[in-house]
Design a protein around this motif. Structure first.
Motif, short mmCIF file in Angstrom:
data_model
loop_
_atom_site.label_atom_id
_atom_site.label_comp_id
_atom_site.label_asym_id
_atom_site.label_seq_id
_atom_site.Cartn_x
_atom_site.Cartn_y
_atom_site.Cartn_z
N VAL A 76 0.84 -1.20 0.00
CA VAL A 76 0.00 0.00 0.00
C VAL A 76 0.87 1.25 0.00
CG1 VAL A 76 -1.99 -1.07 1.06
CG2 VAL A 76 -0.26 -0.07 2.53
N ASP A 77 2.15 1.08 -0.25
CA ASP A 77 3.09 2.19 -0.34
C ASP A 77 2.76 3.01 -1.58
OD1 ASP A 77 5.21 3.92 -0.59
OD2 ASP A 77 6.76 2.38 -0.53
N LYS A 78 2.45 4.28 -1.38
CA LYS A 78 2.08 5.16 -2.50
C LYS A 78 3.20 5.31 -3.53
CE LYS A 78 -2.00 6.51 -1.31
NZ LYS A 78 -3.13 5.97 -1.96
N HIS A 85 -3.49 -4.85 -13.43
CA HIS A 85 -4.63 -5.66 -13.04
C HIS A 85 -5.17 -5.29 -11.66
CE1 HIS A 85 -1.20 -7.92 -11.41
NE2 HIS A 85 -2.03 -8.21 -10.43
N LYS A 86 -4.58 -4.33 -10.99
CA LYS A 86 -5.06 -3.91 -9.68
C LYS A 86 -5.88 -2.62 -9.75
CE LYS A 86 -0.83 -4.69 -7.68
NZ LYS A 86 0.12 -4.36 -6.62
N GLU A 87 -6.08 -2.08 -10.92
CA GLU A 87 -6.75 -0.78 -11.03
C GLU A 87 -7.67 -0.77 -12.24
OE1 GLU A 87 -5.37 3.71 -12.22
OE2 GLU A 87 -4.10 2.58 -10.86
N VAL A 95 -10.75 2.76 -9.31
CA VAL A 95 -10.77 1.82 -8.20
C VAL A 95 -9.43 1.08 -8.21
CG1 VAL A 95 -11.90 -0.17 -7.15
CG2 VAL A 95 -13.26 1.54 -8.38
N LYS A 96 -8.67 1.23 -7.13
CA LYS A 96 -7.38 0.54 -6.99
C LYS A 96 -7.53 -0.54 -5.92
CE LYS A 96 -4.58 4.59 -8.03
NZ LYS A 96 -3.53 5.49 -7.54
N THR A 97 -7.09 -1.73 -6.22
CA THR A 97 -7.10 -2.80 -5.24
C THR A 97 -5.91 -2.63 -4.31
OG1 THR A 97 -8.08 -4.30 -6.86
CG2 THR A 97 -7.09 -5.31 -4.92
N LEU A 98 -6.18 -2.41 -3.03
CA LEU A 98 -5.11 -2.34 -2.04
C LEU A 98 -4.87 -3.71 -1.42
CD1 LEU A 98 -5.91 1.07 -0.30
CD2 LEU A 98 -4.37 0.59 -2.20
N SER A 99 -5.93 -4.48 -1.28
CA SER A 99 -5.82 -5.87 -0.83
C SER A 99 -6.94 -6.65 -1.48
CB SER A 99 -5.94 -5.96 0.69
OG SER A 99 -5.91 -7.31 1.11
N PRO A 100 -6.62 -7.68 -2.25
CA PRO A 100 -7.69 -8.46 -2.88
C PRO A 100 -8.47 -9.24 -1.83
CG PRO A 100 -5.60 -9.55 -3.18
CD PRO A 100 -5.31 -8.22 -2.52
N LEU A 105 -10.61 -13.99 6.12
CA LEU A 105 -11.25 -12.88 6.84
C LEU A 105 -12.46 -12.30 6.12
CD1 LEU A 105 -7.98 -11.13 8.05
CD2 LEU A 105 -9.44 -12.72 9.33
N ASN A 106 -12.71 -12.73 4.89
CA ASN A 106 -13.88 -12.30 4.10
C ASN A 106 -13.95 -10.79 3.87
OD1 ASN A 106 -14.89 -14.93 3.79
ND2 ASN A 106 -15.83 -14.85 5.81
N PHE A 107 -12.84 -10.20 3.46
CA PHE A 107 -12.87 -8.78 3.15
C PHE A 107 -11.96 -8.49 1.96
CE2 PHE A 107 -8.79 -8.62 5.22
CZ PHE A 107 -8.17 -7.49 4.71
N GLU A 108 -12.17 -7.30 1.36
CA GLU A 108 -11.27 -6.75 0.35
C GLU A 108 -11.17 -5.26 0.61
OE1 GLU A 108 -12.85 -7.59 -3.56
OE2 GLU A 108 -14.86 -7.11 -2.91
#
Length: 185
Positions: A76-78, A85-87, A95-100, A105-108
């Motif tokens: 997540v370092d700017k 494929h993350k944006e 939309v940028k994926t910071l964590s898929p 834990l069932n989150f993104e």
């Protein structure tokens, strides 16, 4: 852009194969036309963020399923570059994926950037889905429960996302916020 289209095409085909759905069935479940789904699968069209949300919701999967492989480590370092494929970026929203999607834990986790004057409305996500948003730059308006509320930089809001909701930027500068989406087991 071509890599994004190729990745989306592959993932949509994969999702249909896993569900054993025809294009007709996928269209019924997602609310996205058969023609559009076919164009995405052939790499001829890149869907809007709103259309991609409809597809993910219809397949009962995470948005990041269509954006980013889950077997990679993410920074997540700017200062680090975001791979293609993350944006996804179109029609005033990025939309940028910071964590898929995390299966345990069932989150993104995403970073969203809204252009000046941009508004997006979202159909309800699956039952029990919760969103946690934190504004990192600017002022964001959030639509929940038939009303708009304003969040400023540093403010956060958690809400049930299994209802109609939306985001808009009515200011003269872009708005950036983080969105963590929690899925019910």
């Amino acid at each position: 852009m071509e890599q994004i289209s190729e990745y989306l095409a592959f993932k949509l085909k994969e999702a249909r194969k896993l569900q054993k759905w025809s294009l007709d069935r996928a269209s019924e479940e997602t609310g996205v036309s058969k023609a559009m789904l076919g164009q995405i699968e052939r790499g001829e069209s890149s869907p809007t963020v709103a259309t991609l949300w409809k597809i993910a919701t219809g397949f009962h999967t995470s948005l990041s399923y269509f954006l980013a492989p889950t077997n990679e480590l993410y920074s997540v370092d700017k200062k680090s570059s975001v791979s293609v494929h993350k944006e996804i970026s179109n029609q005033g929203i990025t939309v940028k994926t910071l964590s898929p999607y995390d299966h345990e834990l069932n989150f993104e986790w995403f970073e969203l950037i809204l252009s000046v004057g941009f508004k997006t409305m979202s159909d309800p996500h699956g039952k029990g889905v919760v969103e946690l948003i934190t504004v990192t730059k600017g002022q964001l308006e959030v639509y929940i429960g038939d009303e708009w509320m304003t969040l400023s930089q540093g403010e956060a809001l958690r809400f049930a996302a299994d209802q109609y909701h939306g985001y808009r930027n009515t200011t003269n500068e872009q708005v950036i916020f983080h969105n963590v989406i929690f899925y019910k087991d």
